[in-house]
Design a protein around this motif. Structure first.
Motif, PDB file in Angstrom:
ATOM      1  N   ILE A 142     -29.296  28.743 122.133  1.00 10.28           N
ATOM      2  CA  ILE A 142     -28.486  30.132 122.519  1.00 10.28           C
ATOM      3  C   ILE A 142     -27.127  29.926 122.906  1.00 10.28           C
ATOM      4  N   GLY A 143     -26.978  28.947 123.782  1.00  9.83           N
ATOM      5  CA  GLY A 143     -25.709  28.632 124.344  1.00  9.83           C
ATOM      6  C   GLY A 143     -24.612  28.194 123.298  1.00  9.83           C
ATOM      7  N   GLN A 144     -25.332  27.353 122.198  1.00  9.12           N
ATOM      8  CA  GLN A 144     -24.541  26.905 121.198  1.00  9.12           C
ATOM      9  C   GLN A 144     -24.216  28.233 120.433  1.00  9.12           C
ATOM     10  N   ILE A 145     -24.888  29.134 119.949  1.00 10.86           N
ATOM     11  CA  ILE A 145     -24.526  30.348 119.374  1.00 10.86           C
ATOM     12  C   ILE A 145     -23.521  31.278 120.206  1.00 10.86           C
ATOM     13  N   ASN A 146     -23.543  31.276 121.396  1.00  5.54           N
ATOM     14  CA  ASN A 146     -22.544  31.710 122.293  1.00  5.54           C
ATOM     15  C   ASN A 146     -21.462  31.186 122.152  1.00  5.54           C
ATOM     16  N   PHE A 147     -21.326  29.836 121.814  1.00  9.40           N
ATOM     17  CA  PHE A 147     -20.005  29.122 121.900  1.00  9.40           C
ATOM     18  C   PHE A 147     -19.508  29.645 120.547  1.00  9.40           C
ATOM     19  N   PHE A 148     -20.179  29.474 119.665  1.00  9.01           N
ATOM     20  CA  PHE A 148     -19.736  30.052 118.269  1.00  9.01           C
ATOM     21  C   PHE A 148     -19.182  31.609 118.190  1.00  9.01           C
ATOM     22  N   ILE A 149     -19.858  32.119 118.986  1.00  7.77           N
ATOM     23  CA  ILE A 149     -19.706  33.565 118.769  1.00  7.77           C
ATOM     24  C   ILE A 149     -18.287  33.825 118.967  1.00  7.77           C
ATOM     25  N   ALA A 150     -17.706  33.133 120.463  1.00  8.20           N
ATOM     26  CA  ALA A 150     -16.336  33.464 120.857  1.00  8.20           C
ATOM     27  C   ALA A 150     -15.295  33.004 119.688  1.00  8.20           C
ATOM     28  N   LEU A 151     -15.801  31.832 119.042  1.00  8.74           N
ATOM     29  CA  LEU A 151     -14.634  31.503 117.898  1.00  8.74           C
ATOM     30  C   LEU A 151     -14.786  32.445 116.704  1.00  8.74           C
ATOM     31  N   ALA A 152     -15.852  32.934 116.311  1.00  7.64           N
ATOM     32  CA  ALA A 152     -16.156  33.950 115.274  1.00  7.64           C
ATOM     33  C   ALA A 152     -15.645  35.325 115.434  1.00  7.64           C
ATOM     34  N   VAL A 153     -15.769  35.825 116.647  1.00  8.44           N
ATOM     35  CA  VAL A 153     -15.342  37.148 116.852  1.00  8.44           C
ATOM     36  C   VAL A 153     -13.891  37.088 117.440  1.00  8.44           C
ATOM     37  N   ILE A 154     -13.475  36.279 117.715  1.00  5.29           N
ATOM     38  CA  ILE A 154     -11.998  36.114 118.116  1.00  5.29           C
ATOM     39  C   ILE A 154     -10.932  35.734 116.922  1.00  5.29           C
ATOM     40  N   GLY A 155     -11.384  34.498 116.340  1.00  9.74           N
ATOM     41  CA  GLY A 155     -10.743  34.025 115.228  1.00  9.74           C
ATOM     42  C   GLY A 155     -10.795  34.483 113.912  1.00  9.74           C
ATOM     43  N   LYS A 156     -12.143  35.118 113.569  1.00  3.86           N
ATOM     44  CA  LYS A 156     -12.626  35.809 112.258  1.00  3.86           C
ATOM     45  C   LYS A 156     -12.376  34.816 111.191  1.00  3.86           C
ATOM     46  N   PRO A 157     -13.255  33.691 111.162  1.00  5.07           N
ATOM     47  CA  PRO A 157     -13.209  33.004 110.001  1.00  5.07           C
ATOM     48  C   PRO A 157     -13.962  33.481 108.832  1.00  5.07           C
ATOM     49  N   ALA A 158     -13.524  33.133 107.734  1.00  2.00           N
ATOM     50  CA  ALA A 158     -13.707  33.646 106.416  1.00  2.00           C
ATOM     51  C   ALA A 158     -15.459  33.440 106.255  1.00  2.00           C
ATOM     52  N   PRO A 159     -15.952  34.553 105.896  1.00  2.00           N
ATOM     53  CA  PRO A 159     -17.596  34.286 105.834  1.00  2.00           C
ATOM     54  C   PRO A 159     -17.793  33.121 104.685  1.00  2.00           C
ATOM     55  N   VAL A 160     -18.661  32.192 104.929  1.00  2.00           N
ATOM     56  CA  VAL A 160     -18.986  31.004 104.014  1.00  2.00           C
ATOM     57  C   VAL A 160     -20.471  31.004 104.141  1.00  2.00           C
ATOM     58  N   ALA A 161     -21.143  30.146 103.000  1.00  2.00           N
ATOM     59  CA  ALA A 161     -22.305  29.901 102.798  1.00  2.00           C
ATOM     60  C   ALA A 161     -22.597  28.515 103.392  1.00  2.00           C
ATOM     61  N   SER A 162     -21.648  27.792 103.891  1.00  2.00           N
ATOM     62  CA  SER A 162     -21.939  26.119 104.057  1.00  2.00           C
ATOM     63  C   SER A 162     -20.816  25.984 104.999  1.00  2.00           C
ATOM     64  N   LEU A 163     -21.156  24.993 105.879  1.00  2.00           N
ATOM     65  CA  LEU A 163     -20.089  24.702 106.959  1.00  2.00           C
ATOM     66  C   LEU A 163     -18.925  23.806 106.135  1.00  2.00           C
ATOM     67  N   ALA A 164     -19.323  23.318 105.021  1.00  2.00           N
ATOM     68  CA  ALA A 164     -18.200  22.548 104.344  1.00  2.00           C
ATOM     69  C   ALA A 164     -17.360  23.448 103.489  1.00  2.00           C
ATOM     70  N   ASP A 165     -17.463  24.761 103.435  1.00  2.00           N
ATOM     71  CA  ASP A 165     -16.528  25.771 102.733  1.00  2.00           C
ATOM     72  C   ASP A 165     -15.289  25.813 103.638  1.00  2.00           C
ATOM     73  N   GLN A 166     -14.428  26.336 102.812  1.00  2.00           N
ATOM     74  CA  GLN A 166     -13.016  27.109 103.636  1.00  2.00           C
ATOM     75  C   GLN A 166     -13.295  28.036 104.699  1.00  2.00           C
ATOM     76  N   GLN A 167     -13.182  27.831 105.872  1.00  2.00           N
ATOM     77  CA  GLN A 167     -13.503  29.086 106.702  1.00  2.00           C
ATOM     78  C   GLN A 167     -12.337  29.549 107.514  1.00  2.00           C
ATOM     79  N   TRP A 168     -11.467  28.863 107.566  1.00  2.00           N
ATOM     80  CA  TRP A 168     -10.085  29.372 108.072  1.00  2.00           C
ATOM     81  C   TRP A 168      -8.742  29.328 107.156  1.00  2.00           C
ATOM     82  N   ASP A 169      -8.014  30.455 106.927  1.00  2.00           N
ATOM     83  CA  ASP A 169      -7.018  30.544 106.122  1.00  2.00           C
ATOM     84  C   ASP A 169      -5.681  29.610 106.752  1.00  2.00           C
TER      85      ASP A 169
END
Length: 169
Positions: A142-169
């Motif tokens: 749960i702490g892990q997802i909270n860490f990634f929530i900050a990156l996701a809601v602030i940085g708004k990476p592209a939706p991807v189906a795999s961590l290997a996909d391009q997430q950031w413009d």
């Protein structure tokens, strides 16, 4: 008057560049969190369900698409994946999964006035299903997802189906 503009606007989805380019320690932190939660004391599917629910709670497309893809790759049914948003009245989840989903909701949502987010009753229910190592692992997940929530809601990476996909413009 009709709209004669047939072009599709191309806009960047990401609000920021890949933070790992500026803070290279991010990959070490991410890897450490995945190692800490990968001890198999909590099924990976349960952690993905918890992470999907967290993404839904914070209304983040990146996290919901990614964790939905993880669950599909793990062979989860569409009924279970779809029902995560309404897990409390869905017949698809085990008591242990329900406890984990209740815990992430309690952690991420505001507590009712004058109440704790994680009350003793909820903690006791979760502890019925998870031993001490698993409970610690679930807490870290749960702490892990909270860490990634900050990156996701602030940085708004592209939706991807795999961590290997391009997430950031």
């Amino acid at each position: 008057m009709t709209n004669t503009d047939t072009t599709t606007p191309t806009t960047s989805i990401s609000r920021m560049a890949n933070p790992g380019e500026f803070v290279p320690e991010l990959s070490d932190i991410s890897a450490a969190l995945f190692r800490a939660t990968g001890n198999r004391s909590v099924p990976r599917t349960t952690m993905s369900l918890v992470h999907l629910r967290a993404g839904q709670i914070v209304h983040n497309t990146y996290l919901t698409v990614l964790n939905t893809a993880f669950l599909r790759k793990a062979g989860e049914t569409e009924e279970r994946i779809t029902a995560v948003s309404s897990w409390a009245d869905a017949p698809y989840f085990t008591p242990a999964e329900r406890a984990a989903l209740a815990l992430v909701e309690a952690t991420l949502q505001p507590a009712p006035h004058g109440k704790e987010r994680v009350c003793d009753e909820l903690y006791a229910e979760v502890a019925k299903h998870y031993d001490e190592k698993a409970l610690a692992t679930l807490t870290i997940a749960i702490g892990q997802i909270n860490f990634f929530i900050a990156l996701a809601v602030i940085g708004k990476p592209a939706p991807v189906a795999s961590l290997a996909d391009q997430q950031w413009d």
